[in-house]
Design a protein around this motif. Structure first.
Motif, PDB file in Angstrom:
ATOM      1  N   VAL A  17       0.837  -1.202   0.000  1.00 16.76           N
ATOM      2  CA  VAL A  17       0.000   0.000   0.000  1.00 16.76           C
ATOM      3  C   VAL A  17       0.871   1.252   0.000  1.00 16.76           C
ATOM      4  O   VAL A  17       0.613   2.200  -0.750  1.00 16.76           O
ATOM      5  CB  VAL A  17      -0.982   0.008   1.200  1.00 16.76           C
ATOM      6  N   ASP A  18       1.916   1.260   0.845  1.00 15.79           N
ATOM      7  CA  ASP A  18       2.824   2.415   0.888  1.00 15.79           C
ATOM      8  C   ASP A  18       3.406   2.696  -0.492  1.00 15.79           C
ATOM      9  O   ASP A  18       3.388   3.831  -0.978  1.00 15.79           O
ATOM     10  CB  ASP A  18       3.984   2.177   1.867  1.00 15.79           C
ATOM     11  N   LEU A  19       3.934   1.654  -1.128  1.00 13.28           N
ATOM     12  CA  LEU A  19       4.554   1.826  -2.444  1.00 13.28           C
ATOM     13  C   LEU A  19       3.515   2.232  -3.482  1.00 13.28           C
ATOM     14  O   LEU A  19       3.776   3.115  -4.311  1.00 13.28           O
ATOM     15  CB  LEU A  19       5.279   0.549  -2.873  1.00 13.28           C
ATOM     16  N   SER A  20       2.335   1.635  -3.411  1.00 13.35           N
ATOM     17  CA  SER A  20       1.297   1.980  -4.393  1.00 13.35           C
ATOM     18  C   SER A  20       0.912   3.452  -4.288  1.00 13.35           C
ATOM     19  O   SER A  20       0.710   4.113  -5.310  1.00 13.35           O
ATOM     20  CB  SER A  20       0.064   1.087  -4.218  1.00 13.35           C
ATOM     21  N   VAL A  23       3.613   5.718  -5.921  1.00 12.51           N
ATOM     22  CA  VAL A  23       3.709   5.733  -7.385  1.00 12.51           C
ATOM     23  C   VAL A  23       2.365   5.919  -8.077  1.00 12.51           C
ATOM     24  O   VAL A  23       2.301   5.995  -9.303  1.00 12.51           O
ATOM     25  CB  VAL A  23       4.434   4.480  -7.925  1.00 12.51           C
ATOM     26  N   GLY A  24       1.278   5.977  -7.303  1.00  8.35           N
ATOM     27  CA  GLY A  24      -0.032   6.297  -7.872  1.00  8.35           C
ATOM     28  C   GLY A  24      -0.764   5.163  -8.561  1.00  8.35           C
ATOM     29  O   GLY A  24      -1.459   5.395  -9.554  1.00  8.35           O
ATOM     30  N   VAL A  25      -0.601   3.941  -8.058  1.00  3.20           N
ATOM     31  CA  VAL A  25      -1.356   2.796  -8.586  1.00  3.20           C
ATOM     32  C   VAL A  25      -1.960   2.028  -7.417  1.00  3.20           C
ATOM     33  O   VAL A  25      -1.696   2.341  -6.264  1.00  3.20           O
ATOM     34  CB  VAL A  25      -0.463   1.851  -9.435  1.00  3.20           C
ATOM     35  N   SER A  26      -2.744   1.007  -7.726  1.00  2.00           N
ATOM     36  CA  SER A  26      -3.365   0.218  -6.664  1.00  2.00           C
ATOM     37  C   SER A  26      -2.376  -0.773  -6.054  1.00  2.00           C
ATOM     38  O   SER A  26      -1.362  -1.118  -6.670  1.00  2.00           O
ATOM     39  CB  SER A  26      -4.566  -0.560  -7.217  1.00  2.00           C
ATOM     40  N   ARG A  27      -2.714  -1.247  -4.864  1.00  5.88           N
ATOM     41  CA  ARG A  27      -1.898  -2.270  -4.217  1.00  5.88           C
ATOM     42  C   ARG A  27      -1.883  -3.543  -5.065  1.00  5.88           C
ATOM     43  O   ARG A  27      -0.874  -4.230  -5.167  1.00  5.88           O
ATOM     44  CB  ARG A  27      -2.446  -2.579  -2.815  1.00  5.88           C
ATOM     45  N   ILE A  28      -3.006  -3.843  -5.689  1.00 11.70           N
ATOM     46  CA  ILE A  28      -3.096  -5.027  -6.543  1.00 11.70           C
ATOM     47  C   ILE A  28      -2.097  -4.917  -7.699  1.00 11.70           C
ATOM     48  O   ILE A  28      -1.448  -5.905  -8.065  1.00 11.70           O
ATOM     49  CB  ILE A  28      -4.537  -5.209  -7.085  1.00 11.70           C
ATOM     50  N   SER A  29      -1.943  -3.736  -8.260  1.00 12.94           N
ATOM     51  CA  SER A  29      -0.975  -3.541  -9.350  1.00 12.94           C
ATOM     52  C   SER A  29       0.441  -3.821  -8.869  1.00 12.94           C
ATOM     53  O   SER A  29       1.213  -4.487  -9.565  1.00 12.94           O
ATOM     54  CB  SER A  29      -1.058  -2.115  -9.901  1.00 12.94           C
ATOM     55  N   ILE A  30       0.769  -3.335  -7.681  1.00 21.15           N
ATOM     56  CA  ILE A  30       2.103  -3.589  -7.119  1.00 21.15           C
ATOM     57  C   ILE A  30       2.304  -5.086  -6.925  1.00 21.15           C
ATOM     58  O   ILE A  30       3.345  -5.640  -7.295  1.00 21.15           O
ATOM     59  CB  ILE A  30       2.294  -2.829  -5.789  1.00 21.15           C
ATOM     60  N   SER A  31       1.311  -5.764  -6.391  1.00 20.27           N
ATOM     61  CA  SER A  31       1.396  -7.209  -6.174  1.00 20.27           C
ATOM     62  C   SER A  31       1.618  -7.948  -7.494  1.00 20.27           C
ATOM     63  O   SER A  31       2.473  -8.841  -7.583  1.00 20.27           O
ATOM     64  CB  SER A  31       0.120  -7.715  -5.501  1.00 20.27           C
ATOM     65  N   LYS A  32       0.861  -7.594  -8.521  1.00 22.81           N
ATOM     66  CA  LYS A  32       1.004  -8.254  -9.825  1.00 22.81           C
ATOM     67  C   LYS A  32       2.381  -8.024 -10.432  1.00 22.81           C
ATOM     68  O   LYS A  32       2.963  -8.931 -11.011  1.00 22.81           O
ATOM     69  CB  LYS A  32      -0.088  -7.773 -10.777  1.00 22.81           C
ATOM     70  N   PRO A  40       4.939  -3.539 -15.897  1.00 27.99           N
ATOM     71  CA  PRO A  40       4.562  -2.130 -15.780  1.00 27.99           C
ATOM     72  C   PRO A  40       4.932  -1.364 -17.041  1.00 27.99           C
ATOM     73  O   PRO A  40       5.851  -1.749 -17.771  1.00 27.99           O
ATOM     74  CB  PRO A  40       5.397  -1.639 -14.589  1.00 27.99           C
ATOM     75  N   SER A  41       4.212  -0.289 -17.280  1.00 24.18           N
ATOM     76  CA  SER A  41       4.592   0.606 -18.371  1.00 24.18           C
ATOM     77  C   SER A  41       5.966   1.182 -18.050  1.00 24.18           C
ATOM     78  O   SER A  41       6.417   1.153 -16.892  1.00 24.18           O
ATOM     79  CB  SER A  41       3.576   1.743 -18.501  1.00 24.18           C
ATOM     80  N   LEU A  42       6.625   1.707 -19.048  1.00 21.13           N
ATOM     81  CA  LEU A  42       7.933   2.321 -18.826  1.00 21.13           C
ATOM     82  C   LEU A  42       7.822   3.476 -17.841  1.00 21.13           C
ATOM     83  O   LEU A  42       8.661   3.630 -16.952  1.00 21.13           O
ATOM     84  CB  LEU A  42       8.534   2.793 -20.146  1.00 21.13           C
ATOM     85  N   LYS A  43       6.744   4.243 -17.960  1.00 24.60           N
ATOM     86  CA  LYS A  43       6.537   5.369 -17.043  1.00 24.60           C
ATOM     87  C   LYS A  43       6.396   4.873 -15.602  1.00 24.60           C
ATOM     88  O   LYS A  43       7.019   5.413 -14.696  1.00 24.60           O
ATOM     89  CB  LYS A  43       5.293   6.154 -17.459  1.00 24.60           C
ATOM     90  N   LEU A  44       5.581   3.831 -15.395  1.00 29.58           N
ATOM     91  CA  LEU A  44       5.392   3.300 -14.043  1.00 29.58           C
ATOM     92  C   LEU A  44       6.668   2.653 -13.525  1.00 29.58           C
ATOM     93  O   LEU A  44       7.036   2.849 -12.359  1.00 29.58           O
ATOM     94  CB  LEU A  44       4.232   2.301 -14.008  1.00 29.58           C
ATOM     95  N   ALA A  45       7.360   1.909 -14.368  1.00 33.46           N
ATOM     96  CA  ALA A  45       8.625   1.288 -13.952  1.00 33.46           C
ATOM     97  C   ALA A  45       9.608   2.356 -13.500  1.00 33.46           C
ATOM     98  O   ALA A  45      10.311   2.194 -12.496  1.00 33.46           O
ATOM     99  CB  ALA A  45       9.212   0.457 -15.089  1.00 33.46           C
ATOM    100  N   ASN A  46       9.644   3.461 -14.221  1.00 40.05           N
ATOM    101  CA  ASN A  46      10.531   4.564 -13.849  1.00 40.05           C
ATOM    102  C   ASN A  46      10.112   5.172 -12.518  1.00 40.05           C
ATOM    103  O   ASN A  46      10.968   5.492 -11.675  1.00 40.05           O
ATOM    104  CB  ASN A  46      10.551   5.619 -14.950  1.00 40.05           C
ATOM    105  N   GLU A  47       8.815   5.334 -12.288  1.00 41.32           N
ATOM    106  CA  GLU A  47       8.319   5.872 -11.012  1.00 41.32           C
ATOM    107  C   GLU A  47       8.678   4.944  -9.855  1.00 41.32           C
ATOM    108  O   GLU A  47       9.051   5.397  -8.774  1.00 41.32           O
ATOM    109  CB  GLU A  47       6.802   6.092 -11.067  1.00 41.32           C
ATOM    110  N   ILE A  48       8.574   3.644 -10.082  1.00 44.40           N
ATOM    111  CA  ILE A  48       8.930   2.672  -9.054  1.00 44.40           C
ATOM    112  C   ILE A  48      10.416   2.767  -8.734  1.00 44.40           C
ATOM    113  O   ILE A  48      10.814   2.819  -7.562  1.00 44.40           O
ATOM    114  CB  ILE A  48       8.532   1.245  -9.488  1.00 44.40           C
ATOM    115  N   ALA A  49      11.247   2.818  -9.769  1.00 44.51           N
ATOM    116  CA  ALA A  49      12.692   2.940  -9.555  1.00 44.51           C
ATOM    117  C   ALA A  49      13.014   4.224  -8.796  1.00 44.51           C
ATOM    118  O   ALA A  49      13.827   4.216  -7.866  1.00 44.51           O
ATOM    119  CB  ALA A  49      13.433   2.896 -10.892  1.00 44.51           C
ATOM    120  N   LYS A  50      12.370   5.321  -9.168  1.00 46.10           N
ATOM    121  CA  LYS A  50      12.598   6.597  -8.474  1.00 46.10           C
ATOM    122  C   LYS A  50      12.170   6.518  -7.016  1.00 46.10           C
ATOM    123  O   LYS A  50      12.812   7.109  -6.148  1.00 46.10           O
ATOM    124  CB  LYS A  50      11.867   7.743  -9.183  1.00 46.10           C
TER     125      LYS A  50
END
Length: 72
Positions: A17-20, A23-32, A40-50
């Motif tokens: 939940v914290d990570l979601s 980066v502005g996505v659901s917890r389910i998205s993080i789990s998947k 993840p999209s390149l944009k989301l992958a970059n947000e996660i890395a950041k």
């Protein structure tokens, strides 16, 4: 695409939940993404890395080798 998101998240004592929320996505998205059930999209992958203050290569196995390389 393999990743070390779960290990990084646990090391930093973050919940899914914290990570979601970071980066502005659901917890389910993080789990998947953590379980390699979706890519993840390149944009989301970059947000996660950041969020981890790392590069894409440090979080995601972009070249399919199963290794996580640090950019020089």
């Amino acid at each position: 695409m393999n990743n070390i998101m779960a290990q990084l998240r646990r090391k930093r004592k973050l919940s899914q939940v914290d990570l979601s929320e970071m980066v502005g996505v659901s917890r389910i998205s993080i789990s998947k993404i953590e379980n390699c059930k979706c890519v993840p999209s390149l944009k989301l992958a970059n947000e996660i890395a950041k969020a981890f203050n790392l590069t894409l290569y440090e979080v995601f196995d972009l070249d399919g080798t199963g290794t996580f390389k640090k950019l020089k």
